[in-house]
Scaffold this active site. Sequence first.
Site, short mmCIF file in Angstrom:
data_model
loop_
_atom_site.label_atom_id
_atom_site.label_comp_id
_atom_site.label_asym_id
_atom_site.label_seq_id
_atom_site.Cartn_x
_atom_site.Cartn_y
_atom_site.Cartn_z
N ARG A 113 0.85 -1.18 0.00
CA ARG A 113 0.00 0.00 0.00
C ARG A 113 0.89 1.23 0.00
O ARG A 113 2.00 1.22 0.53
CB ARG A 113 -0.90 0.01 1.24
N ILE A 190 -8.53 -12.66 -5.53
CA ILE A 190 -9.12 -13.98 -5.33
C ILE A 190 -10.62 -13.91 -5.14
O ILE A 190 -11.32 -14.92 -5.24
CB ILE A 190 -8.48 -14.71 -4.12
N ASP A 191 -11.16 -12.71 -4.88
CA ASP A 191 -12.60 -12.58 -4.61
C ASP A 191 -13.47 -12.66 -5.85
O ASP A 191 -14.68 -12.82 -5.75
CB ASP A 191 -12.89 -11.25 -3.90
N GLN A 325 -6.12 -18.95 1.68
CA GLN A 325 -6.75 -18.89 0.35
C GLN A 325 -5.90 -18.12 -0.66
O GLN A 325 -6.05 -18.31 -1.87
CB GLN A 325 -8.13 -18.24 0.47
#
Length: 798
Positions: A113, A190-191, A325
């Site tokens: 970030r 990944i969403d 994940q």
Amino acid sequence: NNNGGVTIMSTTADQLTCAGVKQISFSKSLSLRASESSGDAVAVMTSGGDSQGMNAALRAVVRTVMYNKMKAYVIRDGYRGLVEGGESCIVKCEWFTVSNILQVGGTVIGTARCKEFMEREGRLRAAENLVKAGINNLVVIGGDGSLTGANLFKEEWKGLLKELVQTGRVCEEEADCCGYLNVVGLVGSIDNDMCGTDMTIGTDTALHRIIEAIDCLTSTAASHQRSFVLEVMGRHCGYLALMSGIAAGADWVLVPEQPPVPGWEEVMCDKIVRGRETGRRHSLVVVAEGAVDVSNNPITSQYLKELLQKKIGHDTRITVLGHVQRGGKPSAYDRAVAARMGAAAALAVVTADGEIDPVMIGVQGNKVVEAPLMDCVKRTRAIDKAMRECKFELALELRGRSFTRNLKMYKRLESSTPRVSSDDSSHVKYRFAVMNIGAPAAGMNSAIRAFVRLMLYKGHTILSVPDGFEGFLHEETLHEFTWEEVDGWGSMGGSNLGTNRTKPTNESLPEIAAKFGEHKIQGLLAIGGFEAYECLNVLQEARKLYTAFRIPLVCIPATVSNNVPGSDLSLGCDTALNMIVQACDTLKQSASASRKRVFVVETMGGYCGYLATMAALAGGADSAYIFEEKSTIANIQKDVSFLVKKFRDGLQRGIILRNENSSVNFTTEFLCQLLSEEGKGMFIVRGNVLGHLQQGERPSPFDRILGIKFASHAVSFMIEQVEKNMKEDGKVRAMSPESACMMGIRSASYRCTPLSELVSNTDFTYRIPKHQWWMSLRPLLSLLARHTDRIFLGETSD
């Protein structure tokens, strides 16, 4: 194309218009550039959250840029590296800079970030760093925030340049070389939460992690008769929760887009109790981390655990997968798709004639597509806004029809008991039969489970026909499926129903027809490979003589070979690809100690080179020999010389994939012997025949879900055909060509293609379609392996 244009995707105009997506085309040919010049450079960066497959995209961008004689740079640590600048953050690439990263999770160039970039002064420093490096093309791999930042950077670019010149931080000559900034975005998330693409980089791998966890939890839960609450990622998007729930057969799924109606707790507990009464020894609730109720109050995994314990007294455990994940090796799908998207992103800037509008590269079905970047971002953020304002119906609408259909399909699949659905006003019951034909393939059981439950849900009867057409000759094995019988089938590999390659003959057709009539079969679903396609062609032709075959005949393609006409993909091929790619990763690892090794890996596929080609693309192989491209001694000698040169340049290992029937004479053993002789003193050669390992394993999430979707469409089609061809005497008389079809996925849509239309596109001698979409990826495979004898012009439909 002959006129110099390059087509990357092809789909209907309506689909493209609705999605804001347009066909990718390049106005000029991609001849190799003669020289490098200042400003003729491309930088690629990863930003925001990491996701598996980013490295495959990075590799493809860098190598496609370098292939076209442009300078390629990577920016370390995302926007922070862009702001900090310097040779440690903006790094010029060589070809081997991106070697051996395909199998690595996350992003090898880092991501971070950066608050500084959110301020104009930070973007001013970033612009200065790019101009100093002569970079005016930027490929950003990240989420909507990262892509929005890139778009703002482009919008301010000329103003930033002007200020840099005025303050003397760059000279006018430097600014002139970078007078504009081209931006291309790839979605790494990944969403799967971005509009404009069916899948984002990393989603498939995340599903792998979730399904692996569920398969493990199921075994321990069943041992103790426990309930598990599994929390998965998805703060604003329930895709992972929904699709893992569908693939794994979860008892209950909670997603942000559709909060449960008041009183849902009682309904959920009652459903789980009834499931146990039918004999289930475990229960599973999947909840997205962003799940809420209708008042936007969070539904936590802890709340669900306490609910199950207090309401129904279940011993309940919580598993929060979290960043598991995001981790691990990327799946074969993510590697291959990311490579294709990365190459398309590079081509977008390589072929640009000056400044272009910001675009996002995505996929629809198996086609790479391009869409206006900010249109995709704005539609994505509109969904988030709708959910914050509790406008959940609007959020579902914006998410798309596919998401809504998946929700409805899940609810029907996981209904506790079969019943006639409220939307089926006829309530007429039909009798259908289902069988497997040919070799086993992962996903067969998933398709059968979905077909049986969806049909039983509508009140119809499904006849189980074990062992293909042999089952009709041994009547004692035939029986009617029950709802509970297929519980748990979705996660199982192979064919629980049994399968063989026996085809109907002139001698057996009368007996088979008699059994059809005796059991009053009104429709047949055959799940299998090329043999299933051939068998249904036989039955369709036999309609002239036997009225029992005048019923809907549907084939769902299921074969690791992916050689069935009428569908771009078959059940089982994704699972096989993952197995092959995993084997390639293992072989690479084995070579890391001894070094200087070349592996020749033989894959299945019959005469179809799909597995060899796609595994080579996803596994980073140096070559792939297939039947469709005839092997010659001259071509093999070129590859041998190519490998020898690469080892002299410092390569530590090589991998060649070979389709089992690529050549009668140039066998795996022959290639090993030839390479051993030519590579003496530089490398040793090992052969590996993977064999039936490719047909084993539990089905991948992709194959489980594809099987369910195939079955869902087959259910709708078969019921429609029965009702359309039902006569007054109550008998079905289907004789039209469209009543015997192949259920397949073509481009971005599911289609029922009449078998009669597929005959002309079928090579029955070698059991392959005459036109295969993946052949257009062969030049990309050559490019990424650094072969210079082919020019990659992008993916084409020809």
